[in-house]
Design an enzyme around this catalytic site. Structure first.
Site, short mmCIF file in Angstrom:
data_model
loop_
_atom_site.label_atom_id
_atom_site.label_comp_id
_atom_site.label_asym_id
_atom_site.label_seq_id
_atom_site.Cartn_x
_atom_site.Cartn_y
_atom_site.Cartn_z
N HIS A 112 47.14 43.77 38.67
CA HIS A 112 47.96 44.88 38.16
C HIS A 112 48.55 45.73 39.29
O HIS A 112 49.28 46.68 39.03
CB HIS A 112 47.16 45.76 37.22
CG HIS A 112 46.76 45.10 35.95
ND1 HIS A 112 47.67 44.53 35.10
CD2 HIS A 112 45.54 44.89 35.39
CE1 HIS A 112 47.04 44.00 34.06
NE2 HIS A 112 45.74 44.20 34.21
N ASP A 151 44.60 35.46 32.90
CA ASP A 151 43.92 36.68 32.46
C ASP A 151 44.48 37.10 31.10
O ASP A 151 45.65 36.85 30.79
CB ASP A 151 44.17 37.79 33.48
CG ASP A 151 43.27 39.00 33.28
OD1 ASP A 151 42.28 39.13 34.01
OD2 ASP A 151 43.57 39.81 32.38
N HIS A 153 45.18 40.05 30.13
CA HIS A 153 46.19 41.08 30.32
C HIS A 153 47.34 40.53 31.16
O HIS A 153 47.12 39.79 32.11
CB HIS A 153 45.58 42.30 31.04
CG HIS A 153 44.40 42.88 30.32
ND1 HIS A 153 43.12 42.39 30.46
CD2 HIS A 153 44.32 43.93 29.46
CE1 HIS A 153 42.30 43.10 29.71
NE2 HIS A 153 43.00 44.04 29.09
N ASP A 240 38.92 37.31 30.56
CA ASP A 240 38.75 38.21 29.44
C ASP A 240 39.43 37.72 28.17
O ASP A 240 39.50 38.45 27.18
CB ASP A 240 39.22 39.63 29.79
CG ASP A 240 40.46 39.64 30.66
OD1 ASP A 240 41.07 38.57 30.84
OD2 ASP A 240 40.83 40.72 31.15
#
Length: 439
Positions: A112, A151, A153, A240
């Site tokens: 991120h 991931d 996200h 995740d």
């Protein structure tokens, strides 16, 4: 004696001395349980699987990628440099053919962290995959690279860093941004004006299981990689998407992760997210290690695994099939220009507002990319935030043509002499010069 089919290097760094808070999901236990699991399973007794210690990334490694405002030391700790150094160690092992594959099991994560960094967002300060990749490009020369981010996200930071890089293909499989942080990663986000189609986003519905993820790999990711023909494939191995993860809504299993890795066949994997510390991470990491080593992973089973309970619906399957068909068409015939931004003379300009959710910082940017048919184009980013005044970063790409390189260097001189900016930084990849003023 059991022997790995692929020589595998594993780099551990749990970052004992760094956490956002003692009870935060992104803490050292994420890797301590994995470390115990791999040792209990006798992974390092297998011939061809070797554990390595991470090296430490330098300030220059970070400044090759990021515009850190006001400076590297203000936005990251030694733990961040060791995490990035662990990724660099993984890449070095592969590039120097000490190992055939490498998995950096390190934290803190990084996907991120965007081109400009004012603080921590999404648990990330610096982008460890990007620091790794640009380190090896500096050491071993230009490389055509694909980064596949699995991931849950959206890898918005990696996307931002490589938005204008036609030599880097970024593919992100993630839970739909309408339902999860950071709220980005939609199909129309395809890259900058000189690199259209080099960014591909596959937003998946909540409840996607092994079947959906593997359909995306088989029917979209692998055909795209076959077309792109990268020199290196990197997996941002966020975990995740697991059905037990406490902050997401997907239904992936440990064995599914191993199957994905086997099919993707990355040269390097780097751990990103994954917050089911006991129930998922040790098993997912074990499955990925076995897959990368070319060993059988059918016996990997996490607690409470019930295939029927996490099977995806027919509606989700149909949606994913249609999305893959549409994105493959877009890959083969992308639009001429991005939806984000507009033309201003010889430049393509877009504005961005970014929120650093961990640190509570609001940032605004004006990004200008020099339109160029011959290279990725010089980039100028004007940035200011609630903690830092107006500053500027200029990047000249490693493959810059003479025109773009010349304009970039003139921009640096003008920015320094005019004094309109508090901090001025230039990443001149073509000349391998990294200049800072005001720091």
């Amino acid at each position: 004696m059991l022997e790995a089919k692929n020589r595998l290097g594993i780099i551990f760094f749990p970052a004992f001395d760094w956490a956002i808070s003692a009870t935060h999901p992104e803490r050292e236990e994420r890797l301590l349980y994995t470390q115990d699991q791999l040792r209990e399973e006798g992974l390092f007794d297998i011939a061809g699987i070797t554990e390595y210690k991470p090296e430490i990334a330098t300030r220059e490694d970070v400044e090759r990628v990021h515009f850190c405002i006001p400076g590297v030391e203000s936005v990251c700790t030694k733990s961040h440099l060791i995490s990035a150094g662990g990724a660099i160690t993984a890449a070095r092992l592969v590039m120097e053919k000490e190992e055939e594959k490498a998995f950096a099991l390190v934290r803190p994560p990084g996907h991120h962290a965007m081109k400009v960094v004012h603080g921590n967002r999404g648990f990330c300060n610096i982008n460890i995959e990007a620091v790794m990749l640009e380190h090896i490009r500096e050491q071993y020369g230009p490389l055509r690279v694909a980064i596949v981010d699995t991931d849950c996200h959206h890898g918005d930071g990696t996307q931002d860093i490589y938005w204008n890089d036609r030599d880097t293909l970024f593919i992100s499989l993630h839970q739909d941004g309408r339902t999860l942080y950071p709220g980005t990663g939609f199909p129309h986000e395809l890259g900058g004006p000189n690199a259209m189609g080099r960014t591909l986003n596959i937003p998946l519905p909540p409840g996607t299981s092994d079947k959906g993820f593997l359909h995306v790999i088989d029917n979209l990711v692998l055909p795209v990689l076959e077309d792109f023909k990268p020199d290196l494939v990197i997996n941002s191995a966020g975990q995740d998407n697991h059905f037990s993860d406490p902050i997401t809504n997907m239904n992936f299993s440990a064995r599914g992760y191993a199957m994905l890795n086997r099919r993707l066949n990355p040269d390097i994997a780097v751990l990103e997210g994954g917050y089911a510390i006991q129930g998922a991470l040790p098993y997912v990491n074990l499955g990925i290690c076995l897959a990368m080593a070319g060993l059988d992973f059918d016996g990997v089973r996490e607690p409470e695994f019930d295939p029927a309970a996490i099977a995806q619906s027919d509606q989700v399957s149909t949606y994913i099939e249609r999305l893959c068909d549409e994105m493959l068409k877009v890959w083969r015939k992308p639009p001429a220009l991005p939806k984000q931004g507009e033309r201003s003379g010889d430049w393509w300009v877009r504005t961005k507002d970014i929120y650093y959710d961990t640190d509570g910082i609001s940032e605004s940017q004006v990004e200008s990319v020099l339109l160029c048919p011959d290279c990725s184009g010089t980039v100028k980013i004007e940035t200011w935030s609630t903690v830092n005044p107006l500053s500027v970063g200029i990047e000249i790409p490693i493959s810059a043509c003479d025109r773009c390189a010349g304009i970039g260097r003139r921009l640096l001189e003008e920015a320094h002499l005019k004094g309109n900016y508090r901090y001025v930084q230039c990443i001149d990849r073509k000349a391998k010069r990294y200049t800072r003023y005001g720091f």
